[in-house]
Design a protein around this motif. Structure first.
Motif, short mmCIF file in Angstrom:
data_model
loop_
_atom_site.label_atom_id
_atom_site.label_comp_id
_atom_site.label_asym_id
_atom_site.label_seq_id
_atom_site.Cartn_x
_atom_site.Cartn_y
_atom_site.Cartn_z
N SER A 21 0.81 -1.22 0.00
CA SER A 21 0.00 0.00 0.00
C SER A 21 0.84 1.27 0.00
O SER A 21 0.30 2.37 -0.10
N PRO A 132 -4.64 -0.36 -5.26
CA PRO A 132 -5.90 -0.98 -4.83
C PRO A 132 -6.09 -2.39 -5.39
O PRO A 132 -6.58 -3.28 -4.70
N SER A 136 -6.35 -5.60 -2.85
CA SER A 136 -7.59 -6.37 -2.81
C SER A 136 -7.33 -7.83 -3.14
O SER A 136 -8.02 -8.73 -2.63
N ARG A 144 -10.72 -7.34 3.99
CA ARG A 144 -10.32 -6.61 2.78
C ARG A 144 -10.60 -5.11 2.89
O ARG A 144 -9.82 -4.28 2.43
N GLY A 145 -11.73 -4.75 3.49
CA GLY A 145 -12.04 -3.33 3.63
C GLY A 145 -11.00 -2.61 4.46
O GLY A 145 -10.53 -1.54 4.10
N SER A 148 -7.42 -2.92 2.58
CA SER A 148 -7.41 -2.07 1.40
C SER A 148 -7.43 -0.60 1.81
O SER A 148 -6.92 0.26 1.09
N GLY A 149 -8.03 -0.33 2.98
CA GLY A 149 -8.05 1.04 3.49
C GLY A 149 -6.67 1.55 3.86
O GLY A 149 -6.48 2.75 4.05
N ALA A 323 -14.33 -0.09 9.07
CA ALA A 323 -14.44 -0.54 7.67
C ALA A 323 -15.30 -1.77 7.50
O ALA A 323 -16.17 -1.82 6.61
N ARG A 328 -20.57 -0.76 2.85
CA ARG A 328 -19.92 0.25 2.03
C ARG A 328 -20.93 1.32 1.59
O ARG A 328 -20.66 2.52 1.64
N VAL A 382 -11.28 1.10 -2.18
CA VAL A 382 -11.66 -0.26 -1.78
C VAL A 382 -12.58 -0.86 -2.84
O VAL A 382 -12.39 -1.99 -3.30
N GLU A 386 -12.09 -4.12 -5.50
CA GLU A 386 -12.80 -5.37 -5.28
C GLU A 386 -13.99 -5.61 -6.20
O GLU A 386 -14.47 -6.74 -6.32
N ARG A 450 -19.34 -5.64 1.00
CA ARG A 450 -18.72 -5.99 2.29
C ARG A 450 -18.93 -7.46 2.62
O ARG A 450 -20.04 -7.98 2.53
#
Length: 474
Positions: A21, A132, A136, A144-145, A148-149, A323, A328, A382, A386, A450
């Motif tokens: 990231s 991203p 993901s 993942r949320g 990925s955040g 998250a 989402r 995110v 995904e 999500r």
């Protein structure tokens, strides 16, 4: 080969997620650095009354990023996410240095800097598309949320870093100040390059290329349960098998075929709305916004970007905490509604109370930044990472990134022109209306992702697209 394998086994999941990231640092630093450099650059090159030229210098990186995102997304499907991130770091280093050593040749200097920053934008756009997608594909569905955040946390940390650097360098002679601000961007690019050298390739990309053994090895770094590894491999292989059976060769037209159209419109639309909502108008021009509101010189208002940067970092940490606790769509709609009101209310208050304190608009901008920081800012990336099916993920992520940068470029280009011809409150009210339109778009066009695996999201989206294609009246 055995030595390399032994070295790879020492790679921790924390190292993979951190440097996976870290490209966001580059993205964020270049978003933020011009905020502090611009007042000194304007004074040094006598651009105070050249709104169009200032807009082009500021937005040149975003213009280049439009093409960088699309190109990197396409090439990453062929060469892999990791190699393209390495290439982006090299390009970023080279053109950051060239920005800092811009020759002083009168008006030609501005055009030189615009061209160099456009080329720098190729790397920035590539990072915005590749990070991203990589994160993901490495993160487990249940986290993942949050993981990925990390991309957003890196972006805003890069922004805060650039704001602090700008503040620390502000007392240097004007020419040296802005040159060092721009040139020091090469440092995080070098750190990224060295870190990514040890990163493994995405297991989904490896499987797509037929290297199951290496894909299993990479998953063993980041999944603790062997059964989970087997299940994930089987799921990815099944998706890849269906693609091979269909003998599908993707092209740009494939993205908008009936099977994929629904998910592509959702992902690209969210990416575009994120920028057309006007966030970067604040990030690029906050010293000039405060100057117009209060009359104080922009170069003396470099503490305000740091305030915005702190809000962004805190918001990104709040997002990582919530998250995977909220849908989402819910976060996007709540955030978009408050952001829209934060832009619209100052115009309403100013209309009702013409003698409104000029700093009121800055307070509302802080509220906007706070809600943006834990909703649209992280969730856009995110979702981009995904929501797209494997067969088109690289190309579609690049397209979403390009639309995002088109919005960023246009906002950066036209904001100084707009504020030169109309009240700031009116300009922000226009952005507020776009925020509300974004909420409506999420409500009607974006699926919930999500807690679903990437393969489940793909099945959900393609089934929706096929139903729409067979029932066009629905």
């Amino acid at each position: 080969m055995n030595v390399m394998a032994k070295a790879e086994k020492k790679i921790s999941s924390a190292f993979i997620y951190f440097f996976g990231s870290f490209g966001g640092i580059l993205f964020g630093y270049d978003i933020g650095v011009m905020t502090g450099a611009l007042p000194f650059l304007q004074a040094d090159w006598h651009l105070e009354n050249a709104a169009s030229l200032v807009g082009w210098i500021t937005s040149a990186v975003m213009f280049g990023a439009i093409f960088g995102g699309a190109l990197a997304g396409q090439l990453s499907d062929k060469f892999g996410r990791r190699k393209m991130i390495l290439m982006s770091a090299i390009v970023f280093m080279v053109f950051s240095v060239l920005s800092g050593v811009s020759p002083d040749m009168g008006e030609a200097s501005a055009y030189y800097l615009i061209i160099v920053r456009m080329l720098l934008g190729l790397a920035v756009g590539a990072a915005s598309a590749l990070v991203p997608a990589y994160m993901s594909e490495m993160a487990p569905a249940k986290a993942r949320g949050r993981l990925s955040g990390l991309n957003q946390t890196m972006i805003v940390s890069g922004m805060l870093l650039s704001y602090v650097v700008d503040f620390l360098l502000k007392d240097l002679p004007g020419e040296w100040a802005w040159r060092l601000m721009l040139g020091l961007a090469a440092v995080p690019a070098l750190i990224l390059f060295l870190g990514v050298l040890r990163l493994p390739e995405s297991p989904r990309f490896l499987l797509r290329k037929g290297d199951e053994a290496q894909a299993r090895k990479v998953l063993s770094y980041i999944r603790k349960n062997p059964a989970e590894i087997d299940q994930e491999l089987a799921s990815i292989k099944e998706t890849a098998k269906e693609e091979r059976q269909a003998n599908q060769k993707t092209s740009w037209s494939t993205l908008f075929s009936g099977k994929y159209r629904y998910l592509v419109i959702a992902g690209v639309g969210v990416a575009a709305f994120q920028q057309f909502q006007g966030a970067n108008a604040i990030f690029y021009y906050i010293p000039l916004i405060v100057q117009k509101a209060t009359g104080q010189a922009a170069s003396s208002n470099l503490m305000w970007p740091i305030v915005q940067g702190v809000i962004l970092v805190v918001g990104s940490l709040v997002y990582m905490w919530i998250a995977d606790k909220f849908n989402r769509r819910t976060l996007l709609m709540v955030g978009g509604a408050v952001m829209g009101l934060s832009f619209i209310l100052p115009a309403v208050i100013n209309w009702m109370m013409p003698n409104m304190n000029p700093m009121t608009i800055v307070v509302f901008l802080c509220i906007y930044v706070a809600f943006y920081s834990f909703t649209w800012a992280p969730l856009t990336w995110v979702l981009v990472g995904e929501i797209f099916p494997l067969a088109i993920r690289g190309r579609a992520s690049g397209l979403a990134s390009s639309f995002n940068w088109i919005g960023s470029w246009l906002v950066g280009l036209i904001f100084p022109i707009m504020t030169a011809s109309m009240p700031q409150e009116a300009v922000f009210a226009i952005f507020g209306i776009i925020c509300i339109l974004g909420v409506i778009f999420v409500k009607t066009c974006v699926p919930e992702t999500r807690g679903h695996t990437l393969e489940e999201i793909e099945e959900q989206g393609t089934n929706h697209g096929q139903v729409k294609a067979s029932n066009p009246e629905n």
